[in-house]
Design an enzyme around this catalytic site. Structure first.
Site, PDB file in Angstrom:
ATOM      1  N   CYS A 175       0.852  -1.197   0.000  1.00  0.00           N
ATOM      2  CA  CYS A 175       0.000   0.000   0.000  1.00  0.00           C
ATOM      3  C   CYS A 175       0.886   1.244   0.000  1.00  0.00           C
ATOM      4  O   CYS A 175       0.594   2.241  -0.666  1.00  0.00           O
ATOM      5  CB  CYS A 175      -0.906   0.006   1.231  1.00  0.00           C
ATOM      6  SG  CYS A 175      -2.050  -1.372   1.337  1.00  0.00           S
ATOM      7  N   HIS A 179       1.178   5.010  -1.668  1.00  0.00           N
ATOM      8  CA  HIS A 179       0.626   5.955  -0.692  1.00  0.00           C
ATOM      9  C   HIS A 179       1.584   6.210   0.471  1.00  0.00           C
ATOM     10  O   HIS A 179       1.144   6.419   1.601  1.00  0.00           O
ATOM     11  CB  HIS A 179      -0.709   5.434  -0.156  1.00  0.00           C
ATOM     12  CG  HIS A 179      -1.774   5.349  -1.202  1.00  0.00           C
ATOM     13  ND1 HIS A 179      -2.398   6.462  -1.722  1.00  0.00           N
ATOM     14  CD2 HIS A 179      -2.320   4.279  -1.830  1.00  0.00           C
ATOM     15  CE1 HIS A 179      -3.299   6.079  -2.608  1.00  0.00           C
ATOM     16  NE2 HIS A 179      -3.257   4.771  -2.716  1.00  0.00           N
ATOM     17  N   ARG A 223     -12.863   0.259  -2.396  1.00  0.00           N
ATOM     18  CA  ARG A 223     -11.597   0.919  -2.705  1.00  0.00           C
ATOM     19  C   ARG A 223     -10.414   0.024  -2.320  1.00  0.00           C
ATOM     20  O   ARG A 223      -9.430  -0.097  -3.071  1.00  0.00           O
ATOM     21  CB  ARG A 223     -11.531   2.253  -1.948  1.00  0.00           C
ATOM     22  CG  ARG A 223     -10.242   3.057  -2.101  1.00  0.00           C
ATOM     23  CD  ARG A 223     -10.052   3.602  -3.482  1.00  0.00           C
ATOM     24  NE  ARG A 223      -9.385   2.648  -4.370  1.00  0.00           N
ATOM     25  CZ  ARG A 223      -9.253   2.807  -5.670  1.00  0.00           C
ATOM     26  NH1 ARG A 223      -9.765   3.866  -6.274  1.00  0.00           N
ATOM     27  NH2 ARG A 223      -8.647   1.905  -6.409  1.00  0.00           N
ATOM     28  N   CYS A 227      -7.632  -1.671  -4.841  1.00  0.00           N
ATOM     29  CA  CYS A 227      -6.186  -1.478  -4.660  1.00  0.00           C
ATOM     30  C   CYS A 227      -5.470  -2.825  -4.659  1.00  0.00           C
ATOM     31  O   CYS A 227      -4.397  -2.967  -5.260  1.00  0.00           O
ATOM     32  CB  CYS A 227      -5.908  -0.738  -3.351  1.00  0.00           C
ATOM     33  SG  CYS A 227      -6.239   1.032  -3.415  1.00  0.00           S
TER      34      CYS A 227
END
Length: 266
Positions: A175, A179, A223, A227
């Site tokens: 992740c 991000h 979401r 991802c």
């Protein structure tokens, strides 16, 4: 002299690209604001409120006595404290997980029936999307205040943190790959640095959202699933402990941010 010339040229190109990128971001934001004045998510919210009150399932009961964390039937502000530990199920639950629990205990659905079709799509409207839109809309304008008082809440948070930074899959992604740094972007879409307080507050508090490009309301669970798909990871099972843990990590880090969803995104 040549080195200085090429450095200056490179800096000039970078400055131009940055200026163009900043202009694009500003234009996209204007676009969102213009669309936000008539957010189609309101249709999902209205349908979700009706479903909350509708008697359904083998027990012919509504969800109006469902405890979302602030007491049976209390919807106002409930999303701001989720995920959280629930004594009756003896586990940490997010919004969708808690709705599944209530559908089973109050309405008599089986767990399989309650979890079926968690995400809608073109020509397919599902109860979960509508319920999520309605319940989250009842927390609009309120600050996030997720707790870590219970040991299982702390455990979920730590697991979520590990998941956020875990690298794996065919592309060795995490992740945090997308991000975990500033000024990253994909297809003109900002990739917020979710390791920073202001960024995670701004990002987490604007889901669920109506996606203009898809014509659908998409939940935060959707979401996360998307991802994982883009990372080429195995599908994140709906309302699994892993999905709740990752949600807990981001939700807790967004504490203090003002919830402003369902929002609208391109």
């Amino acid at each position: 002299m040549k080195t200085a010339f090429f450095c200056a040229a490179a800096l000039g190109v970078a400055a131009t690209a940055w200026a163009q990128q900043s202009t694009t971001v500003q234009e996209i934001e204007k676009y969102r604001q213009a669309l936000g004045e008539g957010n189609p998510a309101e249709l999902w919210e209205a349908r979700g409120e009706a479903l909350w009150k509708e008697k359904r399932g083998p027990k012919n009961a509504s969800l109006e006595q469902c405890d979302l964390g602030l007491g049976p039937g209390v919807v106002k502000g409930a999303y701001t404290v989720l995920p959280r530990y629930f004594k009756d199920s003896d586990k940490v639950e997010g919004l969708e997980s808690r709705l599944v629990t209530c559908m089973v205990t109050l309405q008599g659905f089986t767990p399989e029936q309650a979890k079926k079709d968690p995400f809608g799509g073109p020509g397919k409207k599902v109860p979960m999307d509508a319920l999520v839109a309605y319940i989250t809309s009842e927390s609009r304008g309120m600050p996030m205040r997720v707790s870590l008082e219970h040991p299982k809440e702390k455990e979920a948070y730590q697991l979520g943190r590990k998941m956020f930074f875990f690298r794996g899959g065919p592309h060795d992604f995490a992740c945090a790959t997308c991000h975990g740094a500033d000024n990253l972007r994909i297809r003109l879409q900002e990739l917020p640095n979710l390791t920073k307080k202001e960024a995670v507050q701004r990002a987490y508090t604007t889901w669920p959202a109506y996606r203009v490009s898809q014509g659908e309301v998409r939940s935060f669970q959707w979401r996360l699933n998307d991802c994982f798909r883009q990372q080429r990871f195995p599908e994140l099972e709906f309302v699994s402990p892993a999905s709740i843990a990752l949600t807990m990590y981001l939700a807790k880090n967004s504490n203090g941010g003002t919830f402003d969803a369902p929002s609208i995104k391109r």
